[in-house]
Each structure stands twice: as structure tokens, then as C-alpha cells.
Design an enzyme around this catalytic site. Structure first.
Site, mmCIF file in Angstrom:
data_model
loop_
_atom_site.group_PDB
_atom_site.id
_atom_site.type_symbol
_atom_site.label_atom_id
_atom_site.label_comp_id
_atom_site.label_asym_id
_atom_site.label_seq_id
_atom_site.Cartn_x
_atom_site.Cartn_y
_atom_site.Cartn_z
ATOM 1 N N GLY A 106 -11.007 27.036 -25.555
ATOM 2 C CA GLY A 106 -9.947 26.210 -26.204
ATOM 3 C C GLY A 106 -9.666 26.893 -27.492
ATOM 4 O O GLY A 106 -10.080 27.804 -27.916
ATOM 5 N N MET A 107 -8.482 26.298 -28.162
ATOM 6 C CA MET A 107 -8.091 26.517 -29.446
ATOM 7 C C MET A 107 -9.219 26.445 -30.545
ATOM 8 O O MET A 107 -9.450 27.333 -31.347
ATOM 9 C CB MET A 107 -6.765 25.755 -29.847
ATOM 10 N N LEU A 108 -9.710 25.187 -30.590
ATOM 11 C CA LEU A 108 -10.890 25.010 -31.648
ATOM 12 C C LEU A 108 -12.266 25.828 -31.229
ATOM 13 O O LEU A 108 -12.839 26.447 -32.092
ATOM 14 C CB LEU A 108 -11.080 23.593 -31.692
ATOM 15 N N TYR B 176 -5.466 8.449 -24.014
ATOM 16 C CA TYR B 176 -6.343 9.619 -24.503
ATOM 17 C C TYR B 176 -7.194 8.938 -25.572
ATOM 18 O O TYR B 176 -8.699 9.290 -25.475
ATOM 19 C CB TYR B 176 -5.350 10.619 -25.142
ATOM 20 N N ASP C 273 -18.550 23.475 -16.554
ATOM 21 C CA ASP C 273 -17.675 22.224 -16.436
ATOM 22 C C ASP C 273 -18.572 20.970 -16.685
ATOM 23 O O ASP C 273 -19.438 20.657 -16.088
ATOM 24 C CB ASP C 273 -17.107 21.979 -15.006
ATOM 25 N N TYR D 271 -10.613 16.955 -22.399
ATOM 26 C CA TYR D 271 -9.065 16.780 -21.834
ATOM 27 C C TYR D 271 -8.044 16.400 -22.903
ATOM 28 O O TYR D 271 -8.373 15.550 -23.455
ATOM 29 C CB TYR D 271 -8.955 15.709 -20.617
ATOM 30 N N THR D 272 -7.283 17.181 -23.371
ATOM 31 C CA THR D 272 -6.387 17.071 -24.480
ATOM 32 C C THR D 272 -4.905 16.846 -24.483
ATOM 33 O O THR D 272 -4.468 16.884 -25.354
ATOM 34 C CB THR D 272 -6.522 18.485 -25.527
HETATM 35 N N1 LIG Z 1 -5.453 19.541 -30.729
HETATM 36 C C1 LIG Z 1 -5.529 18.490 -31.436
HETATM 37 O O1 LIG Z 1 -4.493 18.534 -32.162
HETATM 38 C C2 LIG Z 1 -6.469 17.973 -31.655
HETATM 39 C C3 LIG Z 1 -6.650 16.531 -32.680
HETATM 40 C C4 LIG Z 1 -7.843 15.858 -32.825
HETATM 41 C C5 LIG Z 1 -8.991 16.171 -31.995
HETATM 42 N N2 LIG Z 1 -9.185 17.352 -31.151
HETATM 43 C C6 LIG Z 1 -10.074 17.428 -30.397
HETATM 44 O O2 LIG Z 1 -10.411 18.645 -30.735
HETATM 45 C C7 LIG Z 1 -11.261 19.199 -29.638
HETATM 46 C C8 LIG Z 1 -10.719 20.827 -29.248
HETATM 47 O O3 LIG Z 1 -9.509 20.658 -29.037
HETATM 48 P P1 LIG Z 1 -8.329 21.779 -28.663
HETATM 49 O O4 LIG Z 1 -7.279 21.424 -29.393
HETATM 50 O O5 LIG Z 1 -9.224 22.987 -28.968
HETATM 51 O O6 LIG Z 1 -7.995 21.677 -27.349
HETATM 52 P P2 LIG Z 1 -7.852 22.946 -26.154
HETATM 53 O O7 LIG Z 1 -7.138 23.927 -26.641
HETATM 54 O O8 LIG Z 1 -7.127 22.040 -24.819
HETATM 55 O O9 LIG Z 1 -9.328 23.291 -25.778
HETATM 56 C C9 LIG Z 1 -10.056 22.279 -25.020
HETATM 57 C C10 LIG Z 1 -10.678 23.083 -23.902
HETATM 58 O O10 LIG Z 1 -11.776 22.279 -23.213
HETATM 59 C C11 LIG Z 1 -11.610 22.803 -21.865
HETATM 60 N N3 LIG Z 1 -11.854 21.643 -20.662
HETATM 61 C C12 LIG Z 1 -11.304 20.922 -20.378
HETATM 62 N N4 LIG Z 1 -11.787 20.388 -19.347
HETATM 63 C C13 LIG Z 1 -13.205 20.748 -19.134
HETATM 64 C C14 LIG Z 1 -14.253 20.439 -18.788
HETATM 65 N N5 LIG Z 1 -14.471 19.566 -17.671
HETATM 66 N N6 LIG Z 1 -15.334 21.087 -18.879
HETATM 67 C C15 LIG Z 1 -15.586 22.018 -19.702
HETATM 68 N N7 LIG Z 1 -14.446 22.293 -20.477
HETATM 69 C C16 LIG Z 1 -13.246 21.794 -20.138
HETATM 70 C C17 LIG Z 1 -10.248 23.317 -21.581
HETATM 71 O O11 LIG Z 1 -10.336 24.140 -20.722
HETATM 72 P P3 LIG Z 1 -8.885 24.410 -19.831
HETATM 73 O O12 LIG Z 1 -7.879 25.245 -20.630
HETATM 74 O O13 LIG Z 1 -9.233 25.502 -18.594
HETATM 75 O O14 LIG Z 1 -8.440 23.068 -19.287
HETATM 76 C C18 LIG Z 1 -10.005 23.898 -23.087
HETATM 77 O O15 LIG Z 1 -10.386 25.344 -22.968
HETATM 78 C C19 LIG Z 1 -11.248 18.401 -28.407
HETATM 79 O O16 LIG Z 1 -12.411 17.416 -28.431
HETATM 80 C C20 LIG Z 1 -9.984 17.476 -28.848
HETATM 81 O O17 LIG Z 1 -9.940 16.147 -28.298
HETATM 82 C C21 LIG Z 1 -8.022 17.743 -30.868
#
Ligand SMILES: NC(=O)c1ccc[n+]([C@@H]2O[C@H](COP(=O)([O-])OP(=O)(O)OC[C@H]3O[C@@H](n4cnc5c(N)ncnc54)[C@H](OP(=O)(O)O)[C@@H]3O)[C@@H](O)[C@H]2O)c1
Length: 282
Positions: free
Chosen positions: A10-12, A125, A36, A61-62
Site C-alpha cells: 500500500g501507499m503508506l 469506515y 491476508d 480496507y481503505t
Molecule cells: N489514505 C488516507 O488518506 C488515510 C488517512 C488516515 C488513515 N489512513 C490509514 O493508513 C493506513 C494505510 O493506508 P494507505 O493510504 O496506505 O492505504 P492503501 O494504499 O489502500 O494500503 C492498504 C494496503 O492494505 C492492503 N490490504 C487490504 N486488505 C488486506 C488484508 N485483508 N490483508 C492484508 N493486506 C490488506 C491493501 O492491499 P490491496 O491493495 O491488494 O487491497 C493495500 O496494499 C490504513 O490503516 C488507513 O486506514 C489512511
């Protein structure tokens, strides 16, 4: 320290895996296809085998709007999955750093939310992420729950990439003025998460976002300004720009922790992100 990074596709997660290695840690980075987090037995086997000092969980799940219609699935990942990770880390005597969100707040404040402020998510969410916070705190005493917000960075679709894409196609774009928060560059957050992973004994909820706050409208104006794109930003409201999930009107995060986690200003994060893109493109 051996650091196990989950959600590293994922991005982070990719930024955390990269920065943890850069900071000298022994990194085991797993993407969803490797592990998973909804599979409790597999999580336990993998965490036990890795023998980590800490687990940083970036898997989630984002899809904020998608969660409105898929709340049970989102809960399995963000609630149950987060609990499985924290429990497995506890069994392996490892600290868990779990990433959460500003969307646990209802947006009714007019000053930055601190860690002990009451949570009341407005959308599915946020409810699932809050369930994750509760599960993590209950499963592993050695936990850091790090709430962040409005993330942007390499390797993920985010508001900055969306605006730049629109700005290159259109002369103007409408963006809401009535949601304020703290944009956060993954390149600033990732090393802070690694540092939090090292702070054994410092447990509880942490707030970590880019310093300062803005509306999405102001963020868009700054993006076009810094990227040198001539696109007019037209102010609009959430009521005019309806989406499936309700967003909080005000979700900037502050901290009451000593020591707190302080990241550079969000507009400096934006500049660094755009520079990184130029460097990659060069
Ligand atoms: N983006 C934002 O603005 C934001 C703001 C506040 C907090 N956050 C939090 O920051 C964290 C990182 O977010 P991000 O922006 O990096 O999101 P992201 O790019 O969607 O990354 C999330 C990763 O988790 C993976 N994932 C989903 N379901 C999974 C599972 N069952 N088992 C293992 N991996 C799984 C996804 O894989 P797939 O792509 O294959 O589904 C993806 O690689 C999350 O906890 C999010 O809630 C994000």
C-alpha cells in the site's frame, strides 16, 4: 530491530518498509498476497516465525465510500484483522504499531482533536477503524495506535494525483471548502512510525499528521500552485458534492502527548512529494 511491516504493497506501507530499512532496521515486508490479515492462523504463524521486535500494521480496507456498502468486509479487515495482528504480536512478545484515522472523530470541534477526545465516527469506515483500535488495545498491552489523516505519497492514488490528473484535463475543478484536516506526506509519517516502533513502553493513542491544517479547497489551490498547473479551483460545499460516506467537517489532529509526534508542515510534505515525482520522472 527486526520490524515486520504488514500492508507493504500500500501507499503508506511501502514508505514504511523503505524508511525502516534506510534507518538500519532488519525489515520483513509483507503485502496482502503474502499475508491476508483476516486469516488469524496464518497471521499467528507468520508473526511467530518472523520473531519481530515490533509489527507495524499498514494493512487496511481503505475505500471510505465502498465501506458504506461493504461494512462487514471492512470490519473483517480493519477490526478483526487488526486484532489478529495485535494478538499475534503479543504472543511473540512484540510491540504493535497500528495505523488509524482522523475519521474516528465526528468533526464537531473547531480546534485540533487530541488523543483523549471523544470518538464518534460518522461513517462505516470510521466505525471499522475504531473497532480496530479497540481490538488492538485489548489484544496487546504493548501497543501504539497512530491516528493520521489525508495521506498522500508515492505508489497510491491520492488527492494530489487526482487533482494533478484533473488539472491537466480541465480549466477548472470544484473542491469543497467545508472539510478541514491535516494533509500528511507518507515520506514524513513513515520514519515517525518507525521511531514510534522503537519507543518500547510508550503505549496508547498517538496523533501524527502534517503540521498545520487546511480545507480540501486550500489543498487543491496549493497543489496547482506548487505543480505549476493553471487550473482554477472553484469553491463548493459537501452538500453540493454528495458522496456515499459522510466526512467530518473538521478533523485536524493535535496532540496532548509528552513527547508528542510532530511532522513537518503539510505544504512542505507536498513540495517534497512533488520533487520526489520529478526525480523519479527524470
Ligand atoms: N489514505 C488516507 O488518506 C488515510 C488517512 C488516515 C488513515 N489512513 C490509514 O493508513 C493506513 C494505510 O493506508 P494507505 O493510504 O496506505 O492505504 P492503501 O494504499 O489502500 O494500503 C492498504 C494496503 O492494505 C492492503 N490490504 C487490504 N486488505 C488486506 C488484508 N485483508 N490483508 C492484508 N493486506 C490488506 C491493501 O492491499 P490491496 O491493495 O491488494 O487491497 C493495500 O496494499 C490504513 O490503516 C488507513 O486506514 C489512511
Amino acid at each position: 530491530m527486526r520490524l515486520l511491516v504488514l500492508g507493504s504493497g500500500g501507499m503508506l506501507g511501502r514508505a514504511v518498509a523503505r524508511d525502516a530499512a534506510r534507518l538500519g532496521h532488519d525489515v520483513v515486508a509483507l503485502e496482502r498476497r503474502d499475508l491476508d490479515i483476516t486469516d488469524a492462523d496464518h497471521v499467528e504463524r507468520v508473526v511467530t516465525a518472523a520473531e519481530p521486535g515490533a509489527v507495524i500494521n499498514c494493512a487496511a480496507y481503505t475505500d471510505v465510500d465502498g465501506a458504506e456498502t461493504h461494512e462487514a468486509l471492512a470490519l473483517r479487515v480493519n477490526g478483526d484483522g487488526a486484532g489478529h495482528v495485535a494478538r499475534a504480536a503479543a504472543a511473540a512478545q512484540a510491540r504493535v504499531v497500528h495505523v488509524s484515522t482522523d475519521y474516528v472523530f465526528d468533526g464537531s470541534s473547531r480546534e485540533p482533536w487530541v488523543e483523549s477526545d471523544p470518538v464518534a465516527p460518522l461513517q462505516a469506515y470510521g466505525r471499522t477503524k475504531l473497532a480496530g483500535e479497540v481490538a488492538v488495545a485489548g489484544a496487546n498491552a504493548e501497543h501504539a495506535i497512530v491516528r493520521t489523516a489525508w495521506l498522500f505519497g508515492a505508489g497510491g492514488r491520492n488527492f494530489v494525483t487526482t487533482m494533478i490528473g484533473l488539472g491537466e484535463e480541465r480549466d477548472e475543478v470544484s473542491v469543497v471548502t467545508d472539510q478541514r484536516g491535516g494533509p500528511t506526506w507518507t515520506g514524513h509519517l513513515a520514519p515517525a512510525l518507525v521511531e514510534i516502533a522503537e519507543r518500547t513502553g510508550d503505549v496508547g493513542v498517538f496523533h501524527a499528521t502534517g503540521t498545520g491544517e487546511c480545507s480540501w479547497y486550500e489543498f487543491a489551490v496549493e497543489i496547482f500552485d506548487q505543480a505549476g498547473i493553471a487550473c482554477r479551483v472553484v469553491p463548493t460545499t459537501s452538500a453540493q458534492f454528495a458522496r456515499p460516506a459522510t466526512r467530518p467537517a473538521y478533523s485536524a489532529l493535535g496532540t496532548e502527548r509528552e513527547p508528542g509526534v510532530f511532522l513537518p508542515r503539510w505544504d512542505r510534505g507536498l513540495a517534497a512529494y512533488l520533487d520526489e515525482g520529478k526525480a523519479l520522472a527524470a
